[in-house]
Design a protein around this motif. Structure first.
Motif, mmCIF file in Angstrom:
data_model
loop_
_atom_site.group_PDB
_atom_site.id
_atom_site.type_symbol
_atom_site.label_atom_id
_atom_site.label_comp_id
_atom_site.label_asym_id
_atom_site.label_seq_id
_atom_site.Cartn_x
_atom_site.Cartn_y
_atom_site.Cartn_z
ATOM 1 N N THR A 1 -1.880 22.007 -10.014
ATOM 2 C CA THR A 1 -2.653 20.829 -9.639
ATOM 3 C C THR A 1 -1.680 19.708 -9.308
ATOM 4 O O THR A 1 -0.771 19.423 -10.087
ATOM 5 N N VAL A 2 -1.876 19.117 -8.142
ATOM 6 C CA VAL A 2 -1.073 17.969 -7.735
ATOM 7 C C VAL A 2 -2.000 16.761 -7.692
ATOM 8 O O VAL A 2 -3.047 16.797 -7.035
ATOM 9 N N LEU A 3 -1.607 15.727 -8.426
ATOM 10 C CA LEU A 3 -2.427 14.522 -8.516
ATOM 11 C C LEU A 3 -1.600 13.341 -8.037
ATOM 12 O O LEU A 3 -0.496 13.119 -8.534
ATOM 13 N N GLU A 4 -2.123 12.617 -7.077
ATOM 14 C CA GLU A 4 -1.383 11.432 -6.591
ATOM 15 C C GLU A 4 -2.162 10.174 -6.883
ATOM 16 O O GLU A 4 -3.391 10.215 -7.002
ATOM 17 N N ASN A 5 -1.446 9.071 -6.984
ATOM 18 C CA ASN A 5 -2.088 7.788 -7.234
ATOM 19 C C ASN A 5 -1.698 6.772 -6.162
ATOM 20 O O ASN A 5 -0.543 6.361 -6.081
ATOM 21 N N CYS A 6 -2.679 6.401 -5.345
ATOM 22 C CA CYS A 6 -2.485 5.344 -4.344
ATOM 23 C C CYS A 6 -2.804 4.011 -5.026
ATOM 24 O O CYS A 6 -3.803 3.905 -5.728
ATOM 25 N N ASN A 7 -1.954 3.002 -4.804
ATOM 26 C CA ASN A 7 -2.163 1.718 -5.495
ATOM 27 C C ASN A 7 -3.481 1.060 -5.090
ATOM 28 O O ASN A 7 -4.034 0.279 -5.858
ATOM 29 N N LEU A 8 -4.006 1.368 -3.907
ATOM 30 C CA LEU A 8 -5.266 0.759 -3.466
ATOM 31 C C LEU A 8 -6.462 1.703 -3.553
ATOM 32 O O LEU A 8 -7.588 1.253 -3.756
ATOM 33 N N HIS B 1 0.854 -1.191 0.000
ATOM 34 C CA HIS B 1 0.000 0.000 0.000
ATOM 35 C C HIS B 1 0.883 1.232 0.000
ATOM 36 O O HIS B 1 1.535 1.526 1.003
ATOM 37 N N TRP B 2 0.886 1.934 -1.160
ATOM 38 C CA TRP B 2 1.765 3.102 -1.241
ATOM 39 C C TRP B 2 1.300 4.095 -2.304
ATOM 40 O O TRP B 2 0.466 3.762 -3.133
ATOM 41 N N ILE B 3 1.892 5.273 -2.266
ATOM 42 C CA ILE B 3 1.637 6.294 -3.296
ATOM 43 C C ILE B 3 2.613 6.017 -4.435
ATOM 44 O O ILE B 3 3.826 6.163 -4.268
ATOM 45 N N MET B 4 2.076 5.615 -5.588
ATOM 46 C CA MET B 4 2.920 5.152 -6.700
ATOM 47 C C MET B 4 3.600 6.308 -7.430
ATOM 48 O O MET B 4 4.739 6.193 -7.840
ATOM 49 N N TRP B 5 2.871 7.387 -7.631
ATOM 50 C CA TRP B 5 3.459 8.556 -8.295
ATOM 51 C C TRP B 5 2.687 9.804 -7.923
ATOM 52 O O TRP B 5 1.553 9.741 -7.452
ATOM 53 N N ILE B 6 3.360 10.927 -8.172
ATOM 54 C CA ILE B 6 2.741 12.239 -7.987
ATOM 55 C C ILE B 6 2.937 13.010 -9.287
ATOM 56 O O ILE B 6 4.064 13.136 -9.775
ATOM 57 N N ASP B 7 1.850 13.481 -9.876
ATOM 58 C CA ASP B 7 1.897 14.262 -11.117
ATOM 59 C C ASP B 7 1.628 15.726 -10.822
ATOM 60 O O ASP B 7 0.791 16.054 -9.972
ATOM 61 N N TRP B 8 2.329 16.589 -11.567
ATOM 62 C CA TRP B 8 2.179 18.035 -11.428
ATOM 63 C C TRP B 8 1.626 18.620 -12.721
ATOM 64 O O TRP B 8 2.066 18.242 -13.809
ATOM 65 N N TYR B 9 0.702 19.565 -12.579
ATOM 66 C CA TYR B 9 0.139 20.283 -13.723
ATOM 67 C C TYR B 9 0.161 21.774 -13.413
ATOM 68 O O TYR B 9 -0.032 22.176 -12.266
ATOM 69 N N LEU B 10 0.404 22.577 -14.463
ATOM 70 C CA LEU B 10 0.296 24.033 -14.349
ATOM 71 C C LEU B 10 -0.795 24.464 -15.319
ATOM 72 O O LEU B 10 -0.700 24.182 -16.524
ATOM 73 N N GLY C 1 -6.736 4.801 -5.419
ATOM 74 C CA GLY C 1 -6.960 5.632 -6.598
ATOM 75 C C GLY C 1 -6.334 7.014 -6.561
ATOM 76 O O GLY C 1 -5.460 7.293 -5.744
ATOM 77 N N ARG C 2 -6.818 7.836 -7.479
ATOM 78 C CA ARG C 2 -6.232 9.168 -7.696
ATOM 79 C C ARG C 2 -6.983 10.232 -6.902
ATOM 80 O O ARG C 2 -8.208 10.279 -6.909
ATOM 81 N N TRP C 3 -6.175 11.119 -6.298
ATOM 82 C CA TRP C 3 -6.720 12.248 -5.539
ATOM 83 C C TRP C 3 -5.943 13.489 -5.928
ATOM 84 O O TRP C 3 -4.742 13.403 -6.204
ATOM 85 N N LEU C 4 -6.616 14.637 -5.906
ATOM 86 C CA LEU C 4 -5.883 15.850 -6.289
ATOM 87 C C LEU C 4 -6.098 16.991 -5.320
ATOM 88 O O LEU C 4 -7.010 16.986 -4.478
ATOM 89 N N SER C 5 -5.210 17.964 -5.499
ATOM 90 C CA SER C 5 -5.297 19.207 -4.750
ATOM 91 C C SER C 5 -4.927 20.340 -5.710
ATOM 92 O O SER C 5 -4.049 20.165 -6.552
ATOM 93 N N GLU C 6 -5.618 21.464 -5.610
ATOM 94 C CA GLU C 6 -5.335 22.591 -6.486
ATOM 95 C C GLU C 6 -4.987 23.826 -5.658
ATOM 96 O O GLU C 6 -5.609 24.086 -4.640
ATOM 97 N N THR C 7 -3.973 24.564 -6.141
ATOM 98 C CA THR C 7 -3.527 25.764 -5.436
ATOM 99 C C THR C 7 -3.184 26.850 -6.452
ATOM 100 O O THR C 7 -2.602 26.553 -7.493
ATOM 101 N N ASP C 8 -3.532 28.089 -6.113
ATOM 102 C CA ASP C 8 -3.158 29.214 -6.957
ATOM 103 C C ASP C 8 -1.738 29.632 -6.595
ATOM 104 O O ASP C 8 -1.447 29.905 -5.437
ATOM 105 N N LEU C 9 -0.851 29.701 -7.590
ATOM 106 C CA LEU C 9 0.564 30.030 -7.332
ATOM 107 C C LEU C 9 0.742 31.417 -6.728
ATOM 108 O O LEU C 9 1.630 31.631 -5.914
ATOM 109 N N SER C 10 -0.080 32.359 -7.153
ATOM 110 C CA SER C 10 0.100 33.728 -6.670
ATOM 111 C C SER C 10 -0.565 33.968 -5.329
ATOM 112 O O SER C 10 -0.455 35.054 -4.760
ATOM 113 N N ALA C 11 -1.233 32.956 -4.805
ATOM 114 C CA ALA C 11 -1.937 33.120 -3.516
ATOM 115 C C ALA C 11 -0.941 33.278 -2.372
ATOM 116 O O ALA C 11 0.162 32.772 -2.435
#
Ligand SMILES: [Fe+2]
Length: 148
Positions: free
Chosen positions: A129-136, A89-98, A138-148
């Motif tokens: 946007t940060v998107l993570e994938n847990c092997n058990l 049970h682990w976080i397989m990858w973390i994806d970044w989006y702008l 699924g995918r969860w995300l968080s969004e943040t404004d850079l200028s905040a």
């Protein structure tokens, strides 16, 4: 906003499918629209324990100590309660989006690292946007404004 998932590798694209999957090279035809691809908390204002372990926490540092001026450091950790990193049970990858465009992926091995990632961004504004994938779980995300 539409979400497209690569049938070959599970990479997720926002708004439209890319010509070529940036992770596995699959063609656009391999992408399918999947509104359920990302898990959502039942009540965003009152997260349960599992949601607190999967939704990334994002921290922005304007002054980078490595690159210097012009670089914005963005850190992400999964999650508010740190997710386990075990071989079953682990976080397989973390994806970044702008601004919903793919920027980077970090693969994580449970034996060696904690569930966290960082990037050195040239941008000073936009939506991260940060998107993570847990092997058990699924995918969860968080969004943040850079200028905040
Ligand atoms: Fe999990």
């Amino acid at each position: 906003m539409e979400i497209f998932v690569c049938k070959k590798c599970g990479f997720l694209a926002f708004k439209e499918a890319p010509e070529i999957c940036p992770i596995c090279g699959a063609a656009k035809e391999q992408f399918i629209a999947d509104p359920q691809a990302i898990k959502k908390p039942t009540d965003p204002k009152n997260l349960n324990e599992s949601e607190k372990k999967h939704i990334p926490v994002v921290k922005i540092v304007k002054q980078c100590s490595l690159i210097g001026p012009g670089c914005t450091d963005v850190f992400a950790k999964v999650g508010e309660i740190t997710h386990v990193m075990e071989t079953k049970h682990w976080i397989m990858w973390i994806d970044w989006y702008l601004d919903y465009r793919f920027v980077s992926r970090q693969y994580l091995r449970p034996e060696t690292v904690f569930p966290a990632s960082m990037i050195h961004l040239k941008a000073t504004s936009g939506k991260i946007t940060v998107l993570e994938n847990c092997n058990l779980h699924g995918r969860w995300l968080s969004e943040t404004d850079l200028s905040a």
